[in-house]
Design an enzyme around this catalytic site. Structure first.
Site, PDB file in Angstrom:
ATOM      1  N   LYS A  68       0.847  -1.197   0.000  1.00 45.32           N
ATOM      2  CA  LYS A  68       0.000   0.000   0.000  1.00 45.32           C
ATOM      3  C   LYS A  68       0.883   1.247   0.000  1.00 45.32           C
ATOM      4  CE  LYS A  68      -3.950   1.965   2.541  1.00 45.32           C
ATOM      5  NZ  LYS A  68      -4.802   1.814   3.748  1.00 45.32           N
ATOM      6  N   SER A 143      -9.724   1.544   2.579  1.00 40.79           N
ATOM      7  CA  SER A 143      -8.839   2.286   1.712  1.00 40.79           C
ATOM      8  C   SER A 143      -7.713   1.480   1.067  1.00 40.79           C
ATOM      9  CB  SER A 143      -8.224   3.441   2.498  1.00 40.79           C
ATOM     10  OG  SER A 143      -7.355   2.947   3.506  1.00 40.79           O
ATOM     11  N   SER A 167      -9.968  -0.630   6.871  1.00 45.83           N
ATOM     12  CA  SER A 167      -9.342  -0.468   5.548  1.00 45.83           C
ATOM     13  C   SER A 167      -8.575  -1.672   5.017  1.00 45.83           C
ATOM     14  CB  SER A 167      -8.404   0.740   5.561  1.00 45.83           C
ATOM     15  OG  SER A 167      -9.144   1.930   5.478  1.00 45.83           O
TER      16      SER A 167
END
Lengths: 459, 87
Positions: A68, A143, A167
């Site tokens: 990420k 996310s 997330s």
């Protein structure tokens, strides 16, 4: 050959390398080809485009992982999904990246995400939305949108994400992969671009529960740089490998099966709970009475902490001007500074911190009656891109089942447990603080008894 | 934080809705409840006061603008920022 390589789990990949069935070079090539085929827009083809990666690292030469874009990676552009950090190249690695590199893992690419990890759909990225591999018109969740979609689409062996209010678990659920949010403080946050410091948890998105366990062993433990991360590394207990779930008590909170839960999702999750009973677990009904205040509590605390953390983006030592913040980031800065301002502090931030205590106590009481708590990870399957983007409150409510565990700091796992109209559903398994072991054991027993993980999106 | 007139309009409605929603927190009786700001219960986590490697000056400056007259920028090994005080 390539096709087979990218379908392997982490443990299968490690085994294949040990047996010299293929080389690291073969492996990286296979993934680079896969990314070139389906990830980015190409003028030459009409191929399907997922937009999972912001940056692809062509020098990857270890076991390729998707990271990420909130994790600092030395020498590799790190943007947190924000235009304000476009071109920023960290001069150090996050602790988890150092730990993975020691295990022979390399950064295959920086996965797309909602800007500064703020969002539940992946649409808040400054680099365009990620698409759900099961249906390209749908959101992948967020996310950690690119991380989850990349694992589901076989564009990395596994991925790292961060979970502040869901997330990791929520995108894993709606992309049909395994997502693990460890306990708060289990994994160091050093080098992770912060959102809400009392909630942020680095964790894993993997193809199997076994893989999640392995990566957690690698990345957990103190580094002397995160004052909340002082407990030992996670290590599998050799004594507790479960073949079935006899003697295990599974709590089912009635608050997680009420208004807002999609009927199809409810049916699938109830089926999964039945399966846990067939494996020997005993289900007990439990109460988490402050669940209804979870979202309100979370949005006050998270936005307050985020508004403070984002003050560092002044464009002086790195990054660009603040007018490049996207709409969701601006909303949270405004909400957070409002909640913290004098005259409102007691009613908002302080009150939310008190309700947080009640939510934490709900879990402590519930765990007197059970070993794990199960329910849906997300109230719905993936929704259409654009559907909730102008209605922030509707977007926030999609985190109703993940946020309470974040506030309590306890571990949570999402495991694929079926489909509704071709879209994946996740079973959420929550455990006691620092008891990832039981959570992973239950997840693994369930996974071994079902075949959901063998289903793959058609790309 | 710079906002355009259109943004102000849009955020006014959206944030009012969110504030209305979070105001339900006032319904909860918290008169006997302590606030929770951190779940790890750690406090005063200290380490030995040892000298460790830190960023080199040249590394710390690698992410500022290299353009000559832009602000901020790297000026002779320092961060140059926009002026704050009127001349």
């Amino acid at each position: 050959m390539n096709r087979n390589l990218i379908g392997l789990t982490l443990l299968e990949t490690v085994k294949g390398l040990e047996k010299r069935s293929f080389s690291l070079e073969d492996l990286n090539k296979a993934y680079q080809v896969r990314i070139a085929e389906i990830d980015k827009h190409s003028l030459l083809s009409n191929s399907k485009l997922l937009n999972c990666y912001i940056t692809v690292n062509s020098d990857s030469n270890g076991i390729p992982a998707g990271i990420k874009d909130v994790f600092s990676t030395k020498g590799i552009e790190t943007t947190a999904g924000s235009k304000i950090l476009e071109g920023y190249i960290p001069v150090f690695n996050a602790t988890v990246i150092e730990k993975l590199e020691e295990q022979g893992i390399s950064v295959l690419g920086k996965a797309n995400c909602d800007e500064f990890a703020m969002g539940s759909s992946g649409e808040n990225s400054g680099y365009g939305p990620t698409h759900n591999p099961w249906n390209l018109d749908k959101v992948p969740g967020g996310s950690s949108s690119g991380s989850a979609a990349a694992v589901a689409a076989d564009m990395c062996v596994f991925a790292l994400g961060t979970d502040t209010g869901g997330s990791i678990r929520q995108p894993a659920a709606i992309c049909g992969v395994v997502g693990l949010k460890p306990s708060y403080g289990r994994v160091s946050r050093y080098g992770v671009i912060p959102m809400a410091s009392s909630l942020d948890c680095p964790g894993t998105i993997t193809k199997t529960v076994e893989d999640a366990r392995k990566v957690l062993e690698w990345i957990s433990g103190p580094d002397g740089k995160d004052a909340n991360c002082t407990k030992n590394s996670f290590a599998r207990s050799l004594l507790t490998k479960l073949k079935n779930l006899h003697g295990l008590k599974v709590g089912v909170p009635r608050e997680y099966f009420g208004k807002g839960l999609d009927i199809g999702v409810e049916k699938v999750v109830k089926g999964a709970i039945k399966q846990l009973e067939e494996l020997g677990a005993k289900t007990v009904e439990i109460e988490l009475p402050h669940t209804e205040y979870g979202i309100a509590t979370y949005y006050v605390i998270m936005s307050s902490e985020a508004s403070s953390n984002l003050a560092r983006f002044d464009g002086i030592r790195y990054g660009h001007d603040r007018n490049l913040f996207g709409p969701e980031v601006k909303r949270r800065i405004m909400l957070g500074t409002y909640s913290l301002s004098s005259g409102y502090y007691d009613d908002y931030f302080q009150q939310a911190a008190k309700v947080r205590t009640l939510i934490k106590q709900d879990f402590e009481k519930a765990f007197e009656k059970c070993d794990v708590i199960v329910g849906p990870t997300s109230p719905t399957t993936a929704w259409n891109i654009g559907e909730k983007i102008d209605d922030p409150l509707a977007m926030y409510l999609s985190d109703a089942y993940t946020v309470p565990a974040s506030l309590a700091g306890i571990p949570g796992l999402s495991v694929p447990c079926g489909f509704v109209e071709g879209l994946p559903v996740g079973l959420q398994i929550l455990g006691k603080y620092m008891d990832e072991e039981t959570v992973l054991n239950v997840g693994e027993a369930y996974e071994n008894a079902t075949n959901w993980r063998k289903e793959k999106p058609k790309l | 934080m710079p906002l355009s007139a259109d943004e102000e309009m849009a955020y006014k409605d959206q944030l009012s809705k969110v504030l209305d929603y979070v105001s339900q927190l006032s319904q909860v009786d918290t008169s006997e409840v302590e606030a929770c700001f951190n779940v790890s219960n750690n406090s005063d986590v200290l380490r030995e006061d040892e000298i460790k490697d830190s960023l080199l000056q040249k590394d710390a400056l690698t992410n500022v603008s290299k353009k000559k007259d832009s602000v901020p920028s790297d000026r002779q090994g320092f961060f140059a920022a926009k002026g704050v005080f009127e001349e």
